[in-house]
Design a protein around this motif. Structure first.
Motif, PDB file in Angstrom:
ATOM      1  N   TYR A 262      21.047  26.124  17.571  1.00 52.90           N
ATOM      2  CA  TYR A 262      21.051  27.348  16.774  1.00 52.90           C
ATOM      3  C   TYR A 262      20.210  28.449  17.437  1.00 52.90           C
ATOM      4  N   GLU A 263      19.009  28.095  17.843  1.00 47.89           N
ATOM      5  CA  GLU A 263      18.100  29.076  18.443  1.00 47.89           C
ATOM      6  C   GLU A 263      18.661  29.616  19.760  1.00 47.89           C
ATOM      7  N   LEU A 264      19.205  28.724  20.598  1.00 49.77           N
ATOM      8  CA  LEU A 264      19.776  29.168  21.871  1.00 49.77           C
ATOM      9  C   LEU A 264      20.968  30.081  21.618  1.00 49.77           C
ATOM     10  N   PHE A 265      21.828  29.704  20.691  1.00 47.25           N
ATOM     11  CA  PHE A 265      22.991  30.530  20.376  1.00 47.25           C
ATOM     12  C   PHE A 265      22.560  31.934  19.957  1.00 47.25           C
ATOM     13  N   GLN A 266      21.549  32.028  19.118  1.00 48.21           N
ATOM     14  CA  GLN A 266      21.059  33.341  18.668  1.00 48.21           C
ATOM     15  C   GLN A 266      20.555  34.174  19.845  1.00 48.21           C
ATOM     16  N   LEU A 267      19.824  33.548  20.759  1.00 47.43           N
ATOM     17  CA  LEU A 267      19.302  34.267  21.922  1.00 47.43           C
ATOM     18  C   LEU A 267      20.429  34.744  22.834  1.00 47.43           C
ATOM     19  N   VAL A 268      21.405  33.880  23.064  1.00 49.65           N
ATOM     20  CA  VAL A 268      22.532  34.242  23.941  1.00 49.65           C
ATOM     21  C   VAL A 268      23.371  35.341  23.312  1.00 49.65           C
ATOM     22  N   GLN A 269      23.631  35.236  22.033  1.00 48.57           N
ATOM     23  CA  GLN A 269      24.416  36.267  21.349  1.00 48.57           C
ATOM     24  C   GLN A 269      23.713  37.617  21.427  1.00 48.57           C
ATOM     25  N   SER A 270      22.419  37.622  21.271  1.00 49.43           N
ATOM     26  CA  SER A 270      21.654  38.858  21.371  1.00 49.43           C
ATOM     27  C   SER A 270      21.721  39.428  22.790  1.00 49.43           C
ATOM     28  N   ALA A 271      21.601  38.558  23.785  1.00 53.79           N
ATOM     29  CA  ALA A 271      21.653  39.003  25.181  1.00 53.79           C
ATOM     30  C   ALA A 271      23.034  39.533  25.551  1.00 53.79           C
ATOM     31  N   ALA A 272      24.070  38.911  24.998  1.00 57.26           N
ATOM     32  CA  ALA A 272      25.447  39.315  25.301  1.00 57.26           C
ATOM     33  C   ALA A 272      25.846  40.589  24.564  1.00 57.26           C
ATOM     34  N   GLU A 273      25.081  40.930  23.533  1.00 54.08           N
ATOM     35  CA  GLU A 273      25.337  42.120  22.723  1.00 54.08           C
ATOM     36  C   GLU A 273      26.772  42.141  22.197  1.00 54.08           C
ATOM     37  N   GLN A 274      27.222  40.974  21.709  1.00 54.72           N
ATOM     38  CA  GLN A 274      28.547  40.871  21.111  1.00 54.72           C
ATOM     39  C   GLN A 274      28.560  39.730  20.113  1.00 54.72           C
TER      40      GLN A 274
ATOM     41  N   GLU B  29      31.435  25.287  27.113  1.00 59.14           N
ATOM     42  CA  GLU B  29      31.832  25.437  28.519  1.00 59.14           C
ATOM     43  C   GLU B  29      31.869  26.878  29.005  1.00 59.14           C
ATOM     44  N   LYS B  30      31.197  27.783  28.332  1.00 59.83           N
ATOM     45  CA  LYS B  30      31.174  29.183  28.758  1.00 59.83           C
ATOM     46  C   LYS B  30      30.143  29.401  29.853  1.00 59.83           C
ATOM     47  N   SER B  31      30.485  30.268  30.769  1.00 57.70           N
ATOM     48  CA  SER B  31      29.544  30.712  31.790  1.00 57.70           C
ATOM     49  C   SER B  31      28.859  31.969  31.270  1.00 57.70           C
ATOM     50  N   LEU B  32      27.541  31.935  31.215  1.00 62.61           N
ATOM     51  CA  LEU B  32      26.799  33.110  30.760  1.00 62.61           C
ATOM     52  C   LEU B  32      26.942  34.244  31.766  1.00 62.61           C
ATOM     53  N   ILE B  33      27.165  33.877  33.018  1.00 63.56           N
ATOM     54  CA  ILE B  33      27.261  34.871  34.087  1.00 63.56           C
ATOM     55  C   ILE B  33      28.667  35.468  34.142  1.00 63.56           C
ATOM     56  N   ASP B  34      29.677  34.618  34.281  1.00 64.19           N
ATOM     57  CA  ASP B  34      31.041  35.110  34.482  1.00 64.19           C
ATOM     58  C   ASP B  34      31.732  35.528  33.190  1.00 64.19           C
ATOM     59  N   GLU B  35      31.751  34.659  32.208  1.00 61.29           N
ATOM     60  CA  GLU B  35      32.527  34.933  31.001  1.00 61.29           C
ATOM     61  C   GLU B  35      31.832  35.878  30.030  1.00 61.29           C
ATOM     62  N   LEU B  36      30.517  35.762  29.900  1.00 59.90           N
ATOM     63  CA  LEU B  36      29.801  36.679  29.013  1.00 59.90           C
ATOM     64  C   LEU B  36      29.289  37.901  29.765  1.00 59.90           C
ATOM     65  N   GLN B  37      29.449  37.867  31.073  1.00 60.57           N
ATOM     66  CA  GLN B  37      29.109  38.981  31.953  1.00 60.57           C
ATOM     67  C   GLN B  37      27.675  39.480  31.791  1.00 60.57           C
ATOM     68  N   LEU B  38      26.753  38.521  31.726  1.00 59.32           N
ATOM     69  CA  LEU B  38      25.343  38.895  31.694  1.00 59.32           C
ATOM     70  C   LEU B  38      24.912  39.228  33.117  1.00 59.32           C
ATOM     71  N   ASP B  39      24.317  40.387  33.285  1.00 55.34           N
ATOM     72  CA  ASP B  39      23.860  40.768  34.621  1.00 55.34           C
ATOM     73  C   ASP B  39      22.484  40.154  34.891  1.00 55.34           C
ATOM     74  N   SER B  40      21.951  40.412  36.078  1.00 54.09           N
ATOM     75  CA  SER B  40      20.698  39.766  36.476  1.00 54.09           C
ATOM     76  C   SER B  40      19.534  40.154  35.568  1.00 54.09           C
ATOM     77  N   VAL B  41      19.511  41.386  35.111  1.00 56.90           N
ATOM     78  CA  VAL B  41      18.439  41.824  34.216  1.00 56.90           C
ATOM     79  C   VAL B  41      18.547  41.093  32.875  1.00 56.90           C
ATOM     80  N   ALA B  42      19.759  41.017  32.335  1.00 57.74           N
ATOM     81  CA  ALA B  42      19.961  40.320  31.064  1.00 57.74           C
ATOM     82  C   ALA B  42      19.619  38.848  31.191  1.00 57.74           C
ATOM     83  N   LEU B  43      19.946  38.230  32.321  1.00 54.23           N
ATOM     84  CA  LEU B  43      19.617  36.818  32.537  1.00 54.23           C
ATOM     85  C   LEU B  43      18.113  36.594  32.613  1.00 54.23           C
ATOM     86  N   MET B  44      17.406  37.498  33.287  1.00 55.84           N
ATOM     87  CA  MET B  44      15.950  37.365  33.382  1.00 55.84           C
ATOM     88  C   MET B  44      15.303  37.547  32.002  1.00 55.84           C
ATOM     89  N   GLU B  45      15.794  38.493  31.232  1.00 58.76           N
ATOM     90  CA  GLU B  45      15.265  38.691  29.881  1.00 58.76           C
ATOM     91  C   GLU B  45      15.550  37.478  29.007  1.00 58.76           C
TER      92      GLU B  45
END
Length: 94
Positions: free
Chosen positions: A9-21, A30-46
């Protein structure tokens, strides 16, 4: 104690916030945070910083950070193992 469902639950909330969607937990399998959610390097570091703060772990100790962020399920599994292990061994919020 942080159980596996709470980690998910906590990870999902953080990822959803980072993805802004809006996402569903089922969409994350099986989602890629990099390719499918298109998180850039700044978003990944945050996101990494937020994960470390929330779960009290250090991701720089992970075997392959890029591999973890390339697959949501691998990241979730890593957090579930390490947060539960940290709690059990008394290292929570190190």
């Amino acid at each position: 104690m942080m159980d596996k469902k709470l980690v998910n639950y906590e990870l999902f909330q953080l990822v959803q916030s980072a993805a802004e969607q809006e996402l569903s937990e089922q969409d994350m399998t099986e989602k890629s945070l990099i390719d499918e959610l298109q998180l850039d390097s700044v978003a990944l570091m945050e996101l990494a910083a937020e994960i470390e703060e929330r779960f009290g772990i250090h991701l720089d100790e992970a075997p392959s950070l890029l591999e973890l962020f390339d697959n949501y399920d691998k990241l979730l599994e890593y957090l579930q193992q390490n947060t539960v292990d940290n709690y059990v061994s008394g290292k929570e919020n190190v």
